[in-house]
Design an enzyme around this catalytic site. Structure first.
Site, short mmCIF file in Angstrom:
data_model
loop_
_atom_site.label_atom_id
_atom_site.label_comp_id
_atom_site.label_asym_id
_atom_site.label_seq_id
_atom_site.Cartn_x
_atom_site.Cartn_y
_atom_site.Cartn_z
N ASP A 33 0.87 -1.18 0.00
CA ASP A 33 0.00 0.00 0.00
C ASP A 33 0.90 1.23 0.00
O ASP A 33 2.14 1.12 0.01
CB ASP A 33 -0.94 0.00 1.22
CG ASP A 33 -2.27 0.70 0.91
OD1 ASP A 33 -2.24 1.90 0.59
OD2 ASP A 33 -3.33 0.04 0.97
N GLY A 72 -6.72 1.31 -5.47
CA GLY A 72 -7.46 2.16 -6.39
C GLY A 72 -7.98 3.40 -5.69
O GLY A 72 -8.06 3.44 -4.45
N TYR A 152 -12.88 7.92 -13.49
CA TYR A 152 -13.02 6.63 -12.78
C TYR A 152 -13.58 5.55 -13.72
O TYR A 152 -13.00 4.47 -13.85
CB TYR A 152 -13.91 6.80 -11.56
CG TYR A 152 -13.96 5.55 -10.70
CD1 TYR A 152 -12.86 5.17 -9.94
CD2 TYR A 152 -15.11 4.76 -10.66
CE1 TYR A 152 -12.90 4.02 -9.15
CE2 TYR A 152 -15.16 3.61 -9.87
CZ TYR A 152 -14.06 3.25 -9.12
OH TYR A 152 -14.10 2.11 -8.35
N LYS A 156 -11.60 2.12 -15.13
CA LYS A 156 -12.09 0.76 -14.89
C LYS A 156 -12.47 0.06 -16.20
O LYS A 156 -12.32 -1.16 -16.33
CB LYS A 156 -13.26 0.79 -13.92
CG LYS A 156 -12.87 1.24 -12.51
CD LYS A 156 -11.84 0.31 -11.88
CE LYS A 156 -11.55 0.64 -10.42
NZ LYS A 156 -10.59 -0.29 -9.79
P1 NAI Z 1 -10.13 1.87 -0.07
O1 NAI Z 1 -9.92 3.32 -0.21
O2 NAI Z 1 -10.71 1.34 1.20
O3 NAI Z 1 -8.77 1.08 -0.33
C1 NAI Z 1 -7.94 1.38 -1.42
C2 NAI Z 1 -6.49 1.21 -1.01
O4 NAI Z 1 -5.67 1.52 -2.14
C3 NAI Z 1 -6.08 2.16 0.13
O5 NAI Z 1 -5.47 1.45 1.18
C4 NAI Z 1 -5.13 3.10 -0.53
O6 NAI Z 1 -4.09 3.60 0.31
C5 NAI Z 1 -4.56 2.25 -1.68
N1 NAI Z 1 -4.01 3.11 -2.71
C6 NAI Z 1 -4.59 4.20 -3.26
N2 NAI Z 1 -3.75 4.82 -4.10
C7 NAI Z 1 -2.60 4.10 -4.09
C8 NAI Z 1 -1.35 4.25 -4.74
N3 NAI Z 1 -1.09 5.29 -5.53
N4 NAI Z 1 -0.40 3.31 -4.50
C9 NAI Z 1 -0.64 2.27 -3.65
N5 NAI Z 1 -1.80 2.10 -3.00
C10 NAI Z 1 -2.77 3.00 -3.21
O7 NAI Z 1 -11.04 1.46 -1.30
P2 NAI Z 1 -11.78 0.09 -1.69
O8 NAI Z 1 -13.21 0.40 -1.77
O9 NAI Z 1 -11.30 -1.03 -0.87
O10 NAI Z 1 -11.27 -0.07 -3.18
C11 NAI Z 1 -10.46 -1.17 -3.60
C12 NAI Z 1 -10.65 -1.33 -5.09
O11 NAI Z 1 -12.01 -1.67 -5.34
C13 NAI Z 1 -10.38 -0.06 -5.89
O12 NAI Z 1 -9.72 -0.42 -7.08
C14 NAI Z 1 -11.77 0.47 -6.17
O13 NAI Z 1 -11.80 1.25 -7.34
C15 NAI Z 1 -12.52 -0.83 -6.34
N6 NAI Z 1 -13.96 -0.73 -6.20
C16 NAI Z 1 -14.53 -0.35 -5.01
C17 NAI Z 1 -15.89 -0.27 -4.90
C18 NAI Z 1 -16.56 0.14 -3.66
O14 NAI Z 1 -17.81 0.31 -3.70
N7 NAI Z 1 -15.87 0.33 -2.55
C19 NAI Z 1 -16.77 -0.61 -6.03
C20 NAI Z 1 -16.07 -1.01 -7.22
C21 NAI Z 1 -14.72 -1.07 -7.28
#
Ligand code: NAI
Length: 258
Positions: A33, A72, A152, A156
């Site tokens: 991360d 993400g 976004y 995706k």
């Molecule tokens: P979150 O914000 O809880 O976790 C995302 C993690 O990615 C964080 O720990 C963050 O520090 C890390 N991150 C962000 N930018 C980064 C970078 N430049 N380098 C390294 N790490 C980085 O978000 P969530 O919801 O767990 O999202 C995970 C994935 O799921 C993402 O790709 C998001 O687009 C996707 N997603 C989430 C949905 C939702 O409803 N939460 C729905 C559809 C897709």
């Protein structure tokens, strides 16, 4: 048999829940991360992406059994394209040689239901051409004309198409490595919770992502699916964008969208 997984975005949300699930089932998980965990690397930058691969190589002796790219962001600007598409591609491509040395290697990226929404074609095409600066310029042009939200969905859509294209290529299918995406609907994580807590924004989200089976889900409702797709039991599924979205894709794309 215990396996070694690398999970990006492991500090929060879906990545964190996935890492917990895999560890609870006896596997070794290397969490990456922005900060903390086993590997700190900024996947928005070429240096950070190279650091991820170098650190993974050092920690594993050059062998990984599965890679799960969860990192993400959902900002309405070009950084979203850098992280969600180029960061994910660099993770999967960069770690592919380590997978090739692993046991029953598998790879997966988290896509999104948002990929079926309108996108910016110039951003998507540049991303698929591997031209990061052109993709970023196109995403910035969308921001400048008031369509920053397309960053976004475009990121995706691009990573989903990259999975479809790459999974059947010699480097992946030819090397015996299934490569899939899980595309969630709305999952309660720090990414979405602020939107869900705001009644006006929640109504916008519910209209954009209708989930007839049930409303917003918890991250651990995805983890068994992610674990199975990246397990040795998955011998046949590859190149799929698996919607885990309470029915949103079926509503939005209808009965011919498969
Ligand atoms: P979150 O914000 O809880 O976790 C995302 C993690 O990615 C964080 O720990 C963050 O520090 C890390 N991150 C962000 N930018 C980064 C970078 N430049 N380098 C390294 N790490 C980085 O978000 P969530 O919801 O767990 O999202 C995970 C994935 O799921 C993402 O790709 C998001 O687009 C996707 N997603 C989430 C949905 C939702 O409803 N939460 C729905 C559809 C897709």
């Amino acid at each position: 048999m215990p396996r070694t997984y690398l999970v990006t975005g492991a500090a929060s949300g879906i990545g964190n829940a996935t890492a917990d699930h895999l560890r609870a089932h006896g596997h070794t998980v290397i969490g990456a991360d922005l900060k903390g965990g086993d590997i700190s690397a900024d996947l928005a930058t070429p240096d950070g992406r190279a650091e991820l691969v170098a650190a993974a190589r050092e920690l594993t002796g050059g062998r990984l059994d599965a890679v799960i790219a969860c990192a993400g962001i959902a900002r309405f600007d070009p950084l979203t394209v850098r992280v969600n598409h180029f960061g994910a591609v660099a993770t999967l491509e960069g770690l592919r040689p380590l997978l090739a040395a692993g046991q029953s290697p598998r790879a997966l990226v988290i896509g999104s239901i948002d990929a079926v929404h309108p996108t910016d074609a110039a951003t998507v095409e540049a991303a698929l051409a591997g031209d990061e600066e052109a993709a970023v310029a196109a995403a910035q042009a969308a921001v400048d004309r008031g369509e920053g939200h397309l960053a976004y969905s475009s990121s995706k859509a691009a990573i989903s198409r990259w999975v479809r294209r790459s999974a059947v290529a010699a480097e992946w299918a030819g090397a015996g490595i299934p490569l899939n995406a899980v595309a969630p609907g709305v999952i309660r994580t720090p990414l979405t919770q602020p939107l869900l807590d705001d009644p006006e924004m929640r109504a916008v989200v519910e209209e954009a992502v209708p989930m007839p089976l049930r409303g917003p889900a918890a991250p651990d409702e995805l983890t068994s699916l992610i674990a199975w797709l990246t397990s040795p039991e998955n011998t046949l599924v590859t190149g799929q964008i698996v919607y885990a979205d309470g029915g949103a894709d079926a509503v939005l794309r209808g009965e011919t969208g498969w």
